[in-house]
Design an enzyme around this catalytic site. Structure first.
Site, mmCIF file in Angstrom:
data_model
loop_
_atom_site.group_PDB
_atom_site.id
_atom_site.type_symbol
_atom_site.label_atom_id
_atom_site.label_comp_id
_atom_site.label_asym_id
_atom_site.label_seq_id
_atom_site.Cartn_x
_atom_site.Cartn_y
_atom_site.Cartn_z
ATOM 1 N N ARG A 214 0.897 -1.167 0.147
ATOM 2 C CA ARG A 214 -0.276 -0.022 0.112
ATOM 3 C C ARG A 214 0.603 1.311 0.180
ATOM 4 O O ARG A 214 0.455 1.960 -0.834
ATOM 5 C CB ARG A 214 -0.666 -0.506 1.416
ATOM 6 C CG ARG A 214 -2.173 -1.180 1.276
ATOM 7 C CD ARG A 214 -2.548 -0.526 1.894
ATOM 8 N NE ARG A 214 -2.458 -1.424 3.404
ATOM 9 C CZ ARG A 214 -2.957 -2.706 3.829
ATOM 10 N NH1 ARG A 214 -3.505 -3.616 3.392
ATOM 11 N NH2 ARG A 214 -2.754 -3.211 5.045
ATOM 12 N N CYS A 341 -3.236 -13.616 -3.578
ATOM 13 C CA CYS A 341 -2.971 -13.817 -1.971
ATOM 14 C C CYS A 341 -3.066 -15.758 -1.794
ATOM 15 O O CYS A 341 -3.221 -16.359 -0.615
ATOM 16 C CB CYS A 341 -4.181 -13.205 -1.506
ATOM 17 S SG CYS A 341 -5.419 -13.413 -1.716
#
Length: 400
Positions: A214, A341
């Protein structure tokens, strides 16, 4: 010390011999001695060579989860304290500990146990019977270790409600460990504030593994128009807005997630530049393309499309489609941040899928960055399941 002895078949145990921590049911030749599920047992190779101590559970295909490879080790309080101190010292050295994963199962040599720290609250997930028995002792030790650094834990919440518990012959459980407390916890990550709902949020309440990914998108976002797909609680979207993006749209299929994201936007004073829409991303992206929309940056952070090897083929189709659609919405010279993921979506397969999506979209990809999960989720080489997150940033160029 442990009276029950597991003996491997000749030629089996390749994983633990290579440094892994799991022994599967079909690798075992014999079990000598009596035991209860969750007990510690000794593991020997076919020729009697000592391999380690681990927890046994006949309900699980992972029949034994290794705790130690050293014959002289006694799995007692002192042993657990060494493991916990090592895990905490590693986090203090490598990452921001305001909110982080303190214990990451096998990668911290405490198989089946997850502990996340959100400010002064701990969230625990226990996925294996043997470690579950030791959980109260481990948490007491962990609180003492944190207190030595002036960190007073005001509450612990358990999120052992994953379906995988049933494969271990365990009931799913969710609730307080100790006294109740307000389960909406404020944290700060990369300078962005969030309310983490440890009771009703996904998994343990917040995905800490993308912390530095992020942060990586922040430097791209000033003055840019951003689309954040599968926004969950708005984390990538808020990092983009906090970094100066002119306009950010976050998309998620969950009404609950969108409400949380809006609350987090208000908390950061970013509601004027970031908005959220409840929609199916697979349906919405073609619609946006038809409407002639385009973005400087598109972020794709989908849930795991596969949780088993048997469904990888369908997952590939999903990743290919979503990346094709995402690339079509990126302006020429803009950027795509995309990830998987799923442990079963291996790095080479994910890269191949992205190449296929780019070819179909008639786009050229210039790799800016490749990352994995944040360092509080360490990857233990030879314990393959600890490596699951693949994250790319590309510049997307139209073909010449």
């Amino acid at each position: 010390m442990y009276h029950t002895v597991i003996t491997l078949k000749k030629g089996e145990g390749r994983s633990i011999k290579a440094g892994g921590m799991w022994i599967y049911d079909n690798e075992i030749a014999s079990v000598m001695g009596s035991f209860q599920n969750g007990d510690l047992v000794a593991v020997h190779d076919f020729d009697g060579y000592f391999m380690g101590y681990g927890f046994i559970n006949i309900h699980s295909k992972i029949r034994v989860r290794l705790m130690s490879r050293k014959k002289e080790h006694i799995i007692d309080k002192a042993f657990l304290e060494r493991r916990i101190r090592n895990a905490w010292e590693y986090r203090k050295t490598t990452c921001d500990t305001g909110c982080c994963r303190i214990i990451f199962g096998e990668a911290d040599f405490l198989p089946g146990l997850i502990v996340d720290k959100f400010s002064d609250v701990l969230v625990v997930e226990s996925l294996a019977l043997g470690i579950d028995r030791l959980k109260p002792q481990i948490l007491d030790i962990l609180k003492q270790v944190l207190a030595e650094d002036g960190i007073k834990i005001r509450g612990i919440y358990e999120r052992s409600d994953a379906k995988v518990r049933e494969q271990e012959g365990m009931e799913r459980f969710k609730g307080f460990i100790g006294d109740p407390f307000d389960t909406k916890v404020e944290i700060v990550e990369n300078g962005v504030r969030y309310i983490v709902d440890v009771q009703d949020g996904q998994k343990t309440g917040f995905f800490l593994d993308q912390k530095y990914n992020r942060l990586a998108i922040q430097r791209l976002c000033r003055g840019k128009r951003v689309l954040d797909c599968f926004t969950h609680t708005g984390s990538f979207a808020l990092n983009a807005a906090a970094a100066g993006a002119s306009n950010v749209l976050g998309i998620d299929a969950s009404e609950f997630g969108c409400r949380q994201a809006e609350e987090n936007a208000r908390l950061n004073g970013l509601s004027d530049r970031v908005s959220f829409r409840r929609a199916d991303v697979f349906e919405l992206l073609p619609e946006l393309e038809k409407q002639g929309e385009s973005y400087d940056i598109v972020i794709l952070d989908p849930p795991a499309f596969t949780k088993s090897r048997s469904s990888v083929k369908n997952a590939v189709k999903g990743y290919r489609e979503i990346n094709f659609r995402g690339m079509k919405l990126v302006k020429d010279g803009g950027y795509l941040a995309t990830c998987s993921c799923s442990h079963f979506m291996e790095p080479e397969l994910f890269a191949k899928t992205l190449r296929e999506a780019a070819r179909k979209a008639h786009r050229r990809l210039r790799q800016v960055e490749f990352c994995t999960q944040s360092c509080d989720h360490p990857i233990l080489w030879s314990a393959d399941q600890s490596y699951y997150l693949k994250f790319y940033i590309f510049q997307v160029c139209e073909e010449l």
